[in-house]
Structures are given as structure tokens and as C-alpha cells.
Design a protein around this motif. Sequence first.
Motif, PDB file in Angstrom:
ATOM      1  N   UNK A 477     -27.545   2.037  17.798  1.00  0.00           N
ATOM      2  CA  UNK A 477     -26.213   2.629  17.741  1.00  0.00           C
ATOM      3  C   UNK A 477     -26.185   3.988  17.062  1.00  0.00           C
ATOM      4  N   UNK A 478     -27.312   4.483  16.605  1.00  0.00           N
ATOM      5  CA  UNK A 478     -27.364   5.805  15.972  1.00  0.00           C
ATOM      6  C   UNK A 478     -27.219   6.900  17.032  1.00  0.00           C
ATOM      7  N   UNK A 479     -26.787   8.095  16.634  1.00  0.00           N
ATOM      8  CA  UNK A 479     -26.818   9.222  17.569  1.00  0.00           C
ATOM      9  C   UNK A 479     -28.226   9.382  18.143  1.00  0.00           C
ATOM     10  N   UNK A 480     -28.308   9.780  19.418  1.00  0.00           N
ATOM     11  CA  UNK A 480     -29.620   9.917  20.045  1.00  0.00           C
ATOM     12  C   UNK A 480     -30.109  11.356  19.970  1.00  0.00           C
ATOM     13  N   UNK A 481     -31.179  11.624  20.698  1.00  0.00           N
ATOM     14  CA  UNK A 481     -31.816  12.941  20.636  1.00  0.00           C
ATOM     15  C   UNK A 481     -30.862  14.060  21.074  1.00  0.00           C
ATOM     16  N   UNK A 482     -30.005  13.763  22.089  1.00  0.00           N
ATOM     17  CA  UNK A 482     -29.070  14.787  22.569  1.00  0.00           C
ATOM     18  C   UNK A 482     -28.105  15.213  21.463  1.00  0.00           C
ATOM     19  N   UNK A 483     -27.480  14.235  20.811  1.00  0.00           N
ATOM     20  CA  UNK A 483     -26.537  14.537  19.735  1.00  0.00           C
ATOM     21  C   UNK A 483     -27.258  15.204  18.573  1.00  0.00           C
ATOM     22  N   UNK A 484     -28.476  14.748  18.286  1.00  0.00           N
ATOM     23  CA  UNK A 484     -29.263  15.336  17.195  1.00  0.00           C
ATOM     24  C   UNK A 484     -29.456  16.840  17.423  1.00  0.00           C
TER      25      UNK A 484
END
Length: 908
Positions: A477-484
Motif C-alpha cells: 500500500x506504499x506509494x510506488x516508483x511512479x509517485x516516488x
Amino acid sequence: MPPLPPNEGERLAALRDLRILDSAPEAHFDAVCSTAAALFNVPVALITLIDSERQWFKAKCGIAVDGTSREISFCAYAILSDDVLVVENATVDPRFAHSPLVMGENAIRFYAGAPLVLRSGIRLGTLCLVDTKPRRFSKLQGTQLESLAQIVVAHIELHRARIAAEATLDERIRSEMLMRASEERYRTAHEKLEQTADLLRLAQEAAGAGIWQWSFDEDVVQNSPESALMLGFHGESSSTNWIDISIAEWAARVHPEDLPLVQAAHTAALRDGTTYKVEYRVRRPDGSAGYRWLMSFGRIIRHEVTGKALRIVGLDLDVTERRTTQDALIQSEKRLRMSKERLALALDSGSDGLWDWNVTTGQVWYSDRWYTMFGYEPGELKAHIDTSLGLTHPDDLKQTLTLIAEHFEGRSAAYASERRIRTKSGDYTWVLSRGRVVSRDEQGVPLRMVGTNIDISERKASEHHISYMARHDALTGLPNRTVFYEHLEQRLVDVRRSRGQAALLCLGLDRFKSVNDTLGHPAGDQLLCEIATRLSANICDGDVVARLGGDEFALIISHVDHVHHVSSLAQSLIDAVGQPLDLGGVLVTVGISIGIALAPANGDMPEILLKNANLALHRAKAAARTSYRFYEAGMDAAIETRMQLELEMREAILCGSFAMHYQPVLRLSDHRIVGFEALMRWPHPTRGMIAPGAFIPLAEETGLIMSLGSWALHEACREAASWPGHLRIAVNVSAVQFQQPGLEDNVISALTTSGLPPYRLVLEITESVLVQDAEAVIACLRRLKSLGVRIALDDFGTGYSSLSYLRRFPFDSIKIDRSFVNEIDDPAAAAIVRAVVGIASQFGATVTAEGVETRHQLEQVGLDGCTDIQGYLVSRPLPADKATDLLEEVSLDVFVSNFQKRIGLTQA
């Protein structure tokens, strides 16, 4: 050519009924593709539809083409079953190894495709993943891919529903136009019929039509030439201009079904004294097939005194055209009535809410479904346009009015808007509202508009879920690579504008693989979720923690006042992660290593900062796991060395630069060589001879071990086939080779091409092979053993397995790790050796002591019960020709003598 599904015709018909092939791109299909690519970390994701001779991409990610031929398609195999098709290494799969998609510039190695199951047995295409590298694909990942495929099917169903709704709307509009046209034709025909009646009356008065008279005391009817011609007679007229036709001749011309009707009309006229009138059919006068319609008017002529009926005088008119028009009108009205009935049924039973808006008055007719869609009883709301607009969500009202205005002004062919409508409960539900103006005045001002409301709340929920999945890790449920990357880029934009400094932390779990291999993937997933929770609990507002993939996480510290703040946070994360975790009743402890890069000191661009943080992470793992390191200039030297070694290893594989050395195995009972262990060596042109410990781990990490392992197996079998028949050859098999398909086929191929008998081949595995998926591995080992191949357990006692594996699988040989031989004087080590010997003897297995280098070790392992030894005391690993020379020059007695000399030299 891939095989065809048994119901190929039905499948193609279902696909074409959807009218989706070659349709325009749609955002929700594209979103599923990008989600799949991000979720499974693959370069290419596709939504494919399999036509008769091609596969077409409805959506794609990471590829430019719109499709391929069906003949070379992986997906043509995926639609043969409802299960996910997984090809973990296409080069060893006979179905695809020679495909141009594998051998050509696409270089496909990995494929996973979930069929798009429209209904039982009807698989339209796939949601598939493609990579240019071989890779594993777990059952959990397969389930996740199937879930995404179900979302694609849901969107296909919505596509079908939208097409059906448009067809229903068009059908209703066509029905209404038909009804109006029919009414107009009926009105015109009625007017013409009235006009025809007037003309008939005029014709009767002027005697311009066919005239006839029949005296009741005669069997002959006198007809005017026009009347006779209508009946199909061309006889000679008398001086009175009459043509006589007998009753029998006349009756023969009348249609059999109409003759009773004519006779009844005559009888009624005589009985009641009324006017005679009847319509009937007679044969066509030209002799052609068919009949023409006549209308006969008649009047009874009576005696002036007695009132007796003397004769009947009448008029014949040809009404064929009128009757044809009338019949057509009847059929038209019948079809119109059926259309109305069908439309009424559609309105009552359809799933769409229909509306009909009188634009001039504002009055709106709503179908029952329109009301129930929003929780109201039919007729509960005021039927006015203000009702619909008043229920519209305030955020959607402006756009709705704009789209209606555009359609009114002719700037759009139809009105269509997605908006939220307030239900009776007060909640909002999403609908697709579509309509079209069906009536305008002479100035083009809209008078009437009809349309539908379709409930799209499920689609909107799916799109929201897809949007969430596209930006969040599906497991944690954590932000993924795109959001990072979005957050990192935005923060570095501020940094470049001299707005403070930030920090990027790359985090890698330590000992995660051991937990995952030992306890299984579900436990590994649970561990990752717990780690994500602990990381999130230890960051400040404004900071972002994301999962980049596998056991790798990243943390963006948005504002850094002092480097000590970063150090303190890194240590707190290490402490939090290091606390024991309960995984299904098993307490485990893992660590975390952290690499830190500061912005702008270590870079102010995302790719540079991430690279430097990763270099620091590698240094932290290499120096001392469960620690943190800040980036320092020059850290990338070690990484470059590793990358260079990988490149050189790939080139060495292509050039065939690896070599095999062979170390003898000595049987203690008669000091006789019973076999050799094949050991891989890398003669490097500049680095010299590189031992397996220096390159095998890198080969396993990069996947090159598959090529190296296959070559080593074939080379060892080929070499051993020329040795004396009592000698065995032992070949090590990596855990990675068990994780990829094709190992059994590879073994069979090596034995077949070399001609080596299976009983002379020994496959050596380590305990790490067993812990990855014990059931599957043991099943594979049993199949190999059924071929006659011997199985040895290598380096026993150094892994994480238990003695239960010795009970579950009858190994032919157990090899005691050299660490126990080195410490053979330690009572604990000696006890372990004796215990293993005791267990092996119960199963009839031999026990080989590895690393024997001294006479004392030889004597001790012999006393402890080992049957064979291997080590420098006997011989170092030798090239193939040296090993052959050793066999040729050494008889049993000579070898014993030389062996004793070596022992003496070693002892000295």
C-alpha cells in the motif's frame, strides 16, 4: 502454428459482436496496462485480442506496434485455457524457442498471459506481460494478473453495454420516425380513398365505369364492354352494346375464396331490398398469374305495381391499386404496433433510465427505471428538467450545461456527460447521461431531446481502484516508483531554487531472502508489509516512503536542517526494523542497510541522486550489513568493477572461454578412485584463473548460471563418457537452475548426446535448493532418480534445512562440508559427522568427506565412518587431460603407493 480452440467459430463471433477490434484507445484500458507494467516491474504490458489471423493490441505499454500475426503470437497459446500461461524462459520452451519474437530483435525471454474470459470457454485475448530477461513468476503473481484480467473483461462488458445503449436509443428514434411516417401515409391514403369514392360516384352517374345488369329470370348477365373487359371477356357486343356472360362463366372468373362472399351479398340485397355492394377478386384479363380487385355496386329494380324484384343494375370499378395500398397500410400499422410494443418492453425491462425532454416547456418524461436507479418510486419526483439538474452534483453541473449547449448549437453530434446524481438516500451515484435532439423548429431551435442514463458507478469504482493501483504498491500500500519519482522531482525543483536541502535514503532488507526461502513467499509478503508499517511510523509529515520493488524501499526527507538529523533517522529505522517479527508463530529477525545521498551536495537531479544513494547502499551492505552509509566520491569504483566482471563473463560465455577441472573421489575401503567432481574454472586473459566462488554468485544473480550450468553438464558428461565404465562424474546444480523450467530436459539431453549411462551421473545439490520449494524440488529429484541418475547432498550441515529431508528423499550420497573436516578434532564436529554417517547407513547412502588435506584428517574421518574422501591430500582439481593421465598411469597398487607417499610428504 498454434492450435485453434475447439470453439473457434463461436469465439470469433463473440469477439466481433463486441465491435471493439480496431477501436480507438480508451483511458481505462491503458490504465490497466500501465498498472500491470508497474505492478510486475516489466517493460512491456499488453491487452491483446486474438482475431482469425492476427493479434491486435487494444492497449499497450512499452511497445510501439499495434499487433502481430497470430501465427507467432504467445497469446494464441494463452487462450487455449482459463489458466495463466507462464513462459519463464522462452529459449528453452520448444513452442517458442525458434519464434522470431524470441530469436529476433524483440528478444522475448519471459511471458505471462492471463486469458480474457468473456464467458465459459470464450477467451477473447489476454492481459500479458513481456520481458527480455528470463524471470520467475509465482502463484500469487499469477492470481494478481488474473485479477487485472478480470478488470479488463469488466471494461469490455461496459464497452458492450455502451454499444447496446446507443443501439437502443437509435432504434427508439427510428421507431418514432416510422410511426410518424406511417400516420402520414395513412392520412394521405384516407384522403385519396375519399377522393376515389367521389370519383366512383361521378363514374356511376356518368356510366363511365363497367356497367352490368342481370334479370333474375335469366342465367345470363349483360355487361358493358368495360365491365366485360374487367372480368376478362372480349366477346362481341350486341346492338344494345351489351355482352352476355353466363352466371357459370362469371363464377369461374371469381376467386374461390370470394365467391361465397359475392353470393351472400346478392342474397342479402334481395332479402332486405338494400343496395348491393361487394369487393372481390377476379382473374387478371391478360391471363397472367394473380388476381385484381373489383368493387361492385348494385341496385334492385322492382315492378312499379307489384314491387317484385325484376333485375339488378350495377357498376364495376377496378380498385386493385386502392386495395394494395390499403393492405400495405395494414401491414405498416401492424409493424408499427409491434415496434411500439417492443419499445414499451425495452422501457419497462431495460437497465438504463430513459428520458424524453420537451425543451420548450421543460417537461420531462422519465422511465420507471430512471426513478428506481436513484432509489425513488416511479412518479415520485416532479417530471421537469430542473429535477435532473437539481440532483446533479455541484461540481458536475457546469460541465453538464456546457455539453448540452454544445449539442444544441450543433457543435457535437450527441450529448454525453459523466456526472454524479444524488440518490434518495443522499449519496451520489455516477451515471453516463447521453441524448440527442430529435426535433427542431424552422429556425433550428431544439424542441425535443431524448436520451438515457446508464449506471457507471461500478466502472468508476474500478477506474478509481486502477488509478490507486497505478500509484501504489499492491502488497504494502506504499506509494510506488511512479509517485516516488514525482515527489523526488518536485522536491529537487525546490532545491535547485535554493530552497534548503533534502535527503534520499535507499533501503535494502538484510536476510530477507533466507526468510522467504525458508518460510515461503506468504511469510515473505507478511514481512514486507510489517516492514512498510514500521518505516511509515518513523517518518515525519511531508516525508515520503515508497517501495521500489522486491525488498527495496526509498525514503525522501523533504527538509534537512543538519546531517545529524539524517543520521539519527537512519539509526531509528535500523532499530525499528531490527525488532523481532512473529510470522505465523515463528519469530524472525531481519535487518536493513541504508544508503544516503544529500541534495544538492550529492546531486540535484533525480537519476543522479538515486544512483549515488544506491552506491552508498551497496557500500553499507558490503562493509557491514544493518548499517548506514553516506555517499562519498569514488564509491562507484567497486560497482563499476562488478559491472565490468559481468560484461566479461557474458563475453566469455559467448566465446566458450570457461573450462572444466576434475577432482577425484577416493573410496577408503580399497583406496580406489571411484569418480570425479566436475568443477568450473574461468581462465581470464588478464585476471588469471578465476575460481567458482568469485563468479558463480554473480552468475546466479544475473541469470547467466542457466547457460553456464547447461554447458557444464553437457561438457562433463561428454568428457566422462570416454572414461572407464566404473567411474562416475558429479556435477553441481545451482538452486537457480531448479527455479527455472527445463532442468530435467537438460539432463536427458546431456546423457543422450554424450552416450553416458545415467547411473554414472551424480547431480550434487545443496540444502538451499530444498528450502526454496521442498515439495516441487523433491518431486523433480524423484523423476531424475527414476532415470537412473544418482543424487548427492553437498555441503551438508551448512544450510537451513533439517534432517527431515534425509528421511523424505533417499539420497545416494551425502557430502560432509569441509568446515567439519577442518574441525574434526572438535568433539561436537566429530559427533555431527558420526550422526550423519549413522543416518546415511540406514538409507544405504555413501558419505564423502570434503576438504581432506592431512593424514590425520584422513584417519579421523575414516574412524568416524566416512566411506569416501575428496581433497588436496588425494589430488587438486585437474584439467581433463591431466585427469585422464592420472587414470592411465596409476594402477591400484601404484596409486596406493603414491598415495601413501603423498601422505608421508604431507605428514612430514
